[in-house]
Motif scaffolding. Structure first.
Motif, PDB file in Angstrom:
ATOM      1  N   HIS A 175      14.010  -3.155  14.946  1.00 45.95           N
ATOM      2  CA  HIS A 175      13.442  -2.016  15.687  1.00 45.95           C
ATOM      3  C   HIS A 175      12.963  -0.893  14.764  1.00 45.95           C
ATOM      4  O   HIS A 175      12.839   0.251  15.203  1.00 45.95           O
ATOM      5  CB  HIS A 175      14.445  -1.476  16.709  1.00 45.95           C
ATOM      6  CG  HIS A 175      14.832  -2.471  17.767  1.00 45.95           C
ATOM      7  ND1 HIS A 175      13.893  -3.135  18.537  1.00 45.95           N
ATOM      8  CD2 HIS A 175      16.044  -2.922  18.172  1.00 45.95           C
ATOM      9  CE1 HIS A 175      14.512  -3.951  19.373  1.00 45.95           C
ATOM     10  NE2 HIS A 175      15.811  -3.848  19.166  1.00 45.95           N
ATOM     11  N   GLN A 176      12.723  -1.224  13.517  1.00 49.54           N
ATOM     12  CA  GLN A 176      12.174  -0.233  12.591  1.00 49.54           C
ATOM     13  C   GLN A 176      10.699  -0.008  12.894  1.00 49.54           C
ATOM     14  O   GLN A 176       9.957  -0.955  13.156  1.00 49.54           O
ATOM     15  CB  GLN A 176      12.343  -0.721  11.143  1.00 49.54           C
ATOM     16  CG  GLN A 176      11.903   0.280  10.077  1.00 49.54           C
ATOM     17  CD  GLN A 176      12.190  -0.233   8.667  1.00 49.54           C
ATOM     18  OE1 GLN A 176      12.870  -1.244   8.484  1.00 49.54           O
ATOM     19  NE2 GLN A 176      11.674   0.463   7.676  1.00 49.54           N
ATOM     20  N   LYS A 177      10.260   1.252  12.867  1.00 50.64           N
ATOM     21  CA  LYS A 177       8.868   1.583  13.153  1.00 50.64           C
ATOM     22  C   LYS A 177       8.214   2.220  11.939  1.00 50.64           C
ATOM     23  O   LYS A 177       8.867   2.923  11.172  1.00 50.64           O
ATOM     24  CB  LYS A 177       8.773   2.537  14.346  1.00 50.64           C
ATOM     25  CG  LYS A 177       9.175   1.912  15.676  1.00 50.64           C
ATOM     26  CD  LYS A 177       8.961   2.890  16.821  1.00 50.64           C
ATOM     27  CE  LYS A 177       9.323   2.252  18.172  1.00 50.64           C
ATOM     28  NZ  LYS A 177       9.086   3.175  19.300  1.00 50.64           N
ATOM     29  N   TYR A 178       6.926   1.950  11.810  1.00 50.04           N
ATOM     30  CA  TYR A 178       6.165   2.557  10.721  1.00 50.04           C
ATOM     31  C   TYR A 178       4.747   2.844  11.217  1.00 50.04           C
ATOM     32  O   TYR A 178       4.081   1.960  11.761  1.00 50.04           O
ATOM     33  CB  TYR A 178       6.100   1.635   9.510  1.00 50.04           C
ATOM     34  CG  TYR A 178       5.171   2.149   8.430  1.00 50.04           C
ATOM     35  CD1 TYR A 178       5.507   3.247   7.659  1.00 50.04           C
ATOM     36  CD2 TYR A 178       3.937   1.539   8.205  1.00 50.04           C
ATOM     37  CE1 TYR A 178       4.653   3.741   6.688  1.00 50.04           C
ATOM     38  CE2 TYR A 178       3.070   2.018   7.234  1.00 50.04           C
ATOM     39  CZ  TYR A 178       3.437   3.120   6.479  1.00 50.04           C
ATOM     40  OH  TYR A 178       2.578   3.608   5.521  1.00 50.04           O
ATOM     41  N   ILE A 179       4.307   4.085  11.043  1.00 50.66           N
ATOM     42  CA  ILE A 179       2.945   4.456  11.422  1.00 50.66           C
ATOM     43  C   ILE A 179       2.025   4.158  10.249  1.00 50.66           C
ATOM     44  O   ILE A 179       2.062   4.835   9.218  1.00 50.66           O
ATOM     45  CB  ILE A 179       2.858   5.946  11.809  1.00 50.66           C
ATOM     46  CG1 ILE A 179       3.761   6.236  13.009  1.00 50.66           C
ATOM     47  CG2 ILE A 179       1.406   6.328  12.143  1.00 50.66           C
ATOM     48  CD1 ILE A 179       3.807   7.707  13.393  1.00 50.66           C
ATOM     49  N   ALA A 180       1.217   3.124  10.394  1.00 56.62           N
ATOM     50  CA  ALA A 180       0.334   2.699   9.309  1.00 56.62           C
ATOM     51  C   ALA A 180      -0.957   3.511   9.270  1.00 56.62           C
ATOM     52  O   ALA A 180      -1.566   3.674   8.212  1.00 56.62           O
ATOM     53  CB  ALA A 180       0.001   1.210   9.448  1.00 56.62           C
ATOM     54  N   ALA A 181      -1.380   4.002  10.415  1.00 54.41           N
ATOM     55  CA  ALA A 181      -2.617   4.795  10.475  1.00 54.41           C
ATOM     56  C   ALA A 181      -2.464   5.832  11.581  1.00 54.41           C
ATOM     57  O   ALA A 181      -2.274   5.479  12.746  1.00 54.41           O
ATOM     58  CB  ALA A 181      -3.822   3.900  10.733  1.00 54.41           C
ATOM     59  N   GLU A 233      -7.769  -2.178   5.664  1.00 56.51           N
ATOM     60  CA  GLU A 233      -7.413  -3.572   5.433  1.00 56.51           C
ATOM     61  C   GLU A 233      -5.971  -3.620   4.948  1.00 56.51           C
ATOM     62  O   GLU A 233      -5.616  -2.968   3.967  1.00 56.51           O
ATOM     63  CB  GLU A 233      -8.333  -4.208   4.384  1.00 56.51           C
ATOM     64  CG  GLU A 233      -9.794  -4.241   4.774  1.00 56.51           C
ATOM     65  CD  GLU A 233     -10.077  -5.183   5.936  1.00 56.51           C
ATOM     66  OE1 GLU A 233      -9.328  -6.175   6.075  1.00 56.51           O
ATOM     67  OE2 GLU A 233     -11.022  -4.926   6.696  1.00 56.51           O
ATOM     68  N   LEU A 234      -5.142  -4.383   5.638  1.00 54.99           N
ATOM     69  CA  LEU A 234      -3.731  -4.490   5.281  1.00 54.99           C
ATOM     70  C   LEU A 234      -3.346  -5.957   5.087  1.00 54.99           C
ATOM     71  O   LEU A 234      -3.868  -6.841   5.773  1.00 54.99           O
ATOM     72  CB  LEU A 234      -2.843  -3.879   6.361  1.00 54.99           C
ATOM     73  CG  LEU A 234      -3.014  -2.387   6.642  1.00 54.99           C
ATOM     74  CD1 LEU A 234      -2.133  -1.975   7.819  1.00 54.99           C
ATOM     75  CD2 LEU A 234      -2.681  -1.553   5.407  1.00 54.99           C
ATOM     76  N   ILE A 235      -2.441  -6.183   4.151  1.00 50.68           N
ATOM     77  CA  ILE A 235      -1.907  -7.517   3.907  1.00 50.68           C
ATOM     78  C   ILE A 235      -0.436  -7.509   4.300  1.00 50.68           C
ATOM     79  O   ILE A 235       0.327  -6.650   3.851  1.00 50.68           O
ATOM     80  CB  ILE A 235      -2.059  -7.922   2.429  1.00 50.68           C
ATOM     81  CG1 ILE A 235      -3.532  -7.923   2.034  1.00 50.68           C
ATOM     82  CG2 ILE A 235      -1.434  -9.297   2.174  1.00 50.68           C
ATOM     83  CD1 ILE A 235      -3.766  -8.056   0.536  1.00 50.68           C
ATOM     84  N   LEU A 236      -0.045  -8.433   5.142  1.00 49.65           N
ATOM     85  CA  LEU A 236       1.341  -8.531   5.585  1.00 49.65           C
ATOM     86  C   LEU A 236       1.967  -9.811   5.035  1.00 49.65           C
ATOM     87  O   LEU A 236       1.381 -10.897   5.137  1.00 49.65           O
ATOM     88  CB  LEU A 236       1.435  -8.533   7.106  1.00 49.65           C
ATOM     89  CG  LEU A 236       1.421  -7.164   7.816  1.00 49.65           C
ATOM     90  CD1 LEU A 236       0.099  -6.442   7.586  1.00 49.65           C
ATOM     91  CD2 LEU A 236       1.686  -7.326   9.297  1.00 49.65           C
ATOM     92  N   THR A 239      -0.757  -3.211  -3.210  1.00 46.66           N
ATOM     93  CA  THR A 239       0.318  -2.280  -3.516  1.00 46.66           C
ATOM     94  C   THR A 239       1.230  -2.171  -2.296  1.00 46.66           C
ATOM     95  O   THR A 239       0.756  -1.940  -1.183  1.00 46.66           O
ATOM     96  CB  THR A 239      -0.242  -0.886  -3.867  1.00 46.66           C
ATOM     97  OG1 THR A 239      -1.091  -0.999  -5.009  1.00 46.66           O
ATOM     98  CG2 THR A 239       0.885   0.089  -4.175  1.00 46.66           C
ATOM     99  N   LEU A 240       2.530  -2.347  -2.517  1.00 52.03           N
ATOM    100  CA  LEU A 240       3.474  -2.308  -1.402  1.00 52.03           C
ATOM    101  C   LEU A 240       3.512  -0.924  -0.776  1.00 52.03           C
ATOM    102  O   LEU A 240       3.703   0.081  -1.467  1.00 52.03           O
ATOM    103  CB  LEU A 240       4.870  -2.701  -1.886  1.00 52.03           C
ATOM    104  CG  LEU A 240       5.978  -2.691  -0.823  1.00 52.03           C
ATOM    105  CD1 LEU A 240       5.701  -3.725   0.262  1.00 52.03           C
ATOM    106  CD2 LEU A 240       7.345  -2.959  -1.467  1.00 52.03           C
ATOM    107  N   ILE A 241       3.340  -0.888   0.546  1.00 50.57           N
ATOM    108  CA  ILE A 241       3.399   0.369   1.291  1.00 50.57           C
ATOM    109  C   ILE A 241       4.774   0.574   1.905  1.00 50.57           C
ATOM    110  O   ILE A 241       5.376   1.638   1.788  1.00 50.57           O
ATOM    111  CB  ILE A 241       2.321   0.388   2.406  1.00 50.57           C
ATOM    112  CG1 ILE A 241       0.915   0.228   1.807  1.00 50.57           C
ATOM    113  CG2 ILE A 241       2.421   1.669   3.217  1.00 50.57           C
ATOM    114  CD1 ILE A 241      -0.158   0.065   2.866  1.00 50.57           C
ATOM    115  N   VAL A 242       5.277  -0.467   2.563  1.00 51.59           N
ATOM    116  CA  VAL A 242       6.565  -0.333   3.242  1.00 51.59           C
ATOM    117  C   VAL A 242       7.195  -1.709   3.404  1.00 51.59           C
ATOM    118  O   VAL A 242       6.498  -2.723   3.530  1.00 51.59           O
ATOM    119  CB  VAL A 242       6.392   0.343   4.631  1.00 51.59           C
ATOM    120  CG1 VAL A 242       5.581  -0.534   5.566  1.00 51.59           C
ATOM    121  CG2 VAL A 242       7.743   0.688   5.243  1.00 51.59           C
ATOM    122  N   ASP A 243       8.517  -1.726   3.365  1.00 48.85           N
ATOM    123  CA  ASP A 243       9.303  -2.940   3.565  1.00 48.85           C
ATOM    124  C   ASP A 243      10.102  -2.756   4.849  1.00 48.85           C
ATOM    125  O   ASP A 243      11.033  -1.948   4.907  1.00 48.85           O
ATOM    126  CB  ASP A 243      10.238  -3.144   2.369  1.00 48.85           C
ATOM    127  CG  ASP A 243      10.994  -4.470   2.441  1.00 48.85           C
ATOM    128  OD1 ASP A 243      10.849  -5.189   3.440  1.00 48.85           O
ATOM    129  OD2 ASP A 243      11.733  -4.768   1.478  1.00 48.85           O
TER     130      ASP A 243
END
Length: 328
Positions: free
Chosen positions: A111-117, A150-153, A102-106
């Motif tokens: 310089h875009q940041k995303y806090i995954a955990a 577990e993440l898929i990129l 399931t897509l979490i973020v695009d």
């Protein structure tokens, strides 16, 4: 370096530090009150894009990422230090999915940041737990524990123009002519095994061009290089579809329809809205009469073409002028 556009990794943010059980002990104050500090907050797992990266190769080599835990609380009501964040650099165009795909973020901006955990919260020290009933608690709170994810990129390259076509249609050679890049070029199919990027410098802007590896019949079902690179077409704003001029005019048109069918079968969400231009390549091998007849066949099907030769630069100036017009 090898191109990698899909990886699976494990990440874990830092756990929170434990609160401390401590009592004030100073000269002339033998029985001071509680002064145990709180635990520090655990470090975050943060993804950050960088336009200088073009592959997920680094994540292929290292598949586990752990942020630092928060420190335990200190006496004298001192809070433990927060854990250091772990920053994971990825190319622009990286999409992050959970283990259920399931897509979490695009991540499509530089310089875009995303806090995954997020890091765990620190536990309270006993100074925070004192009450009117229990003014000297002998217990403290544990820090919040975290779990691995577990993440898929997946990487979808972002380019304004995408070069598509059958293997050996001349995409890499054209990219080199337009952008002075140095893709691998040889006279056999599948020379290009991963997308190449180049920059076309116009007077008013820089245009990113992506050379998508050759597509063959059945690619949308996994044949040849399969679906690994079809996804990159989805990001391009404009398509230059390269078709090799052949002795039999009908074979030239068949090559075009075959590749177009594979792209459409991939079910890209906006493929029908994309503007495109057909480039009839290797025109230096045929006379003008044959080239004109080939162009007329495409025109009968309402398809605009430009004949080019990357060998003698025929049609390249017209192509650049066309690119300028569509990007204004």
């Amino acid at each position: 370096m090898k191109f990698v556009d899909k990886v699976q990794i494990t990440v874990q943010s830092g756990s929170g530090g434990n609160g401390l059980v401590s009592f004030r002990r100073e000269k002339y104050i033998p029985k001071g009150g509680p002064d145990g500090g709180d635990g520090g907050i655990g470090g975050n797992i943060v993804f950050e894009t960088n336009h200088n990266l073009q592959s997920l190769m680094d994540l292929k080599l290292k598949k586990k990422y752990q942020a630092k835990n928060g420190e335990d609380g200190k006496s004298k009501n001192k809070t433990g230090l927060n854990g250091k964040d772990t920053i994971i650099k990825v190319p622009v165009g990286t999409q992050i999915y959970d283990s259920n795909k399931t897509l979490i973020v695009d991540l499509n901006q530089n310089h875009q940041k995303y806090i995954a955990a997020k890091g765990g919260k620190g536990g309270h020290g006993n100074s925070k737990l004192a009450t009117s009933v229990n003014r000297a608690p002998f217990h403290a709170k544990k820090g919040e524990k975290t779990s691995a994810l577990e993440l898929i990129l997946e990487l979808k390259l972002i380019a304004e123009i995408g070069l598509v076509g059958a293997p050996n249609a001349g995409k890499s050679t054209l990219l080199k002519v337009l952008t002075n890049s140095n893709p691998k070029i040889n006279n056999y199919p599948f020379t290009t095994l991963f997308p190449n990027l180049g920059t076309l410098n116009l007077n008013y802007k820089e245009v990113i061009i992506a050379d998508i590896p050759g597509i063959i019949e059945g690619a949308s079902k996994g044949k040849g290089l399969g679906q690994d690179f079809l996804r990159h077409i989805d990001r391009t704003k404009y398509i230059l579809h390269l078709v090799t001029i052949q002795e039999n005019i009908k074979d030239t048109f068949l090559e075009y329809t075959t590749i177009t069918k594979e792209i459409e079968n991939y079910k890209l969400s906006n493929i029908s809205q994309k503007k495109k231009l057909i480039l009839l390549t290797k025109s230096d091998l045929y006379n003008n009469d044959h080239i004109n007849k080939t162009s007329e066949l495409f025109l009968k099907n309402n398809l605009q073409t430009i004949s080019i030769s990357s060998f003698n630069k025929k049609g390249i100036t017209s192509l650049v002028e066309h690119i300028k017009k569509i990007l204004i």
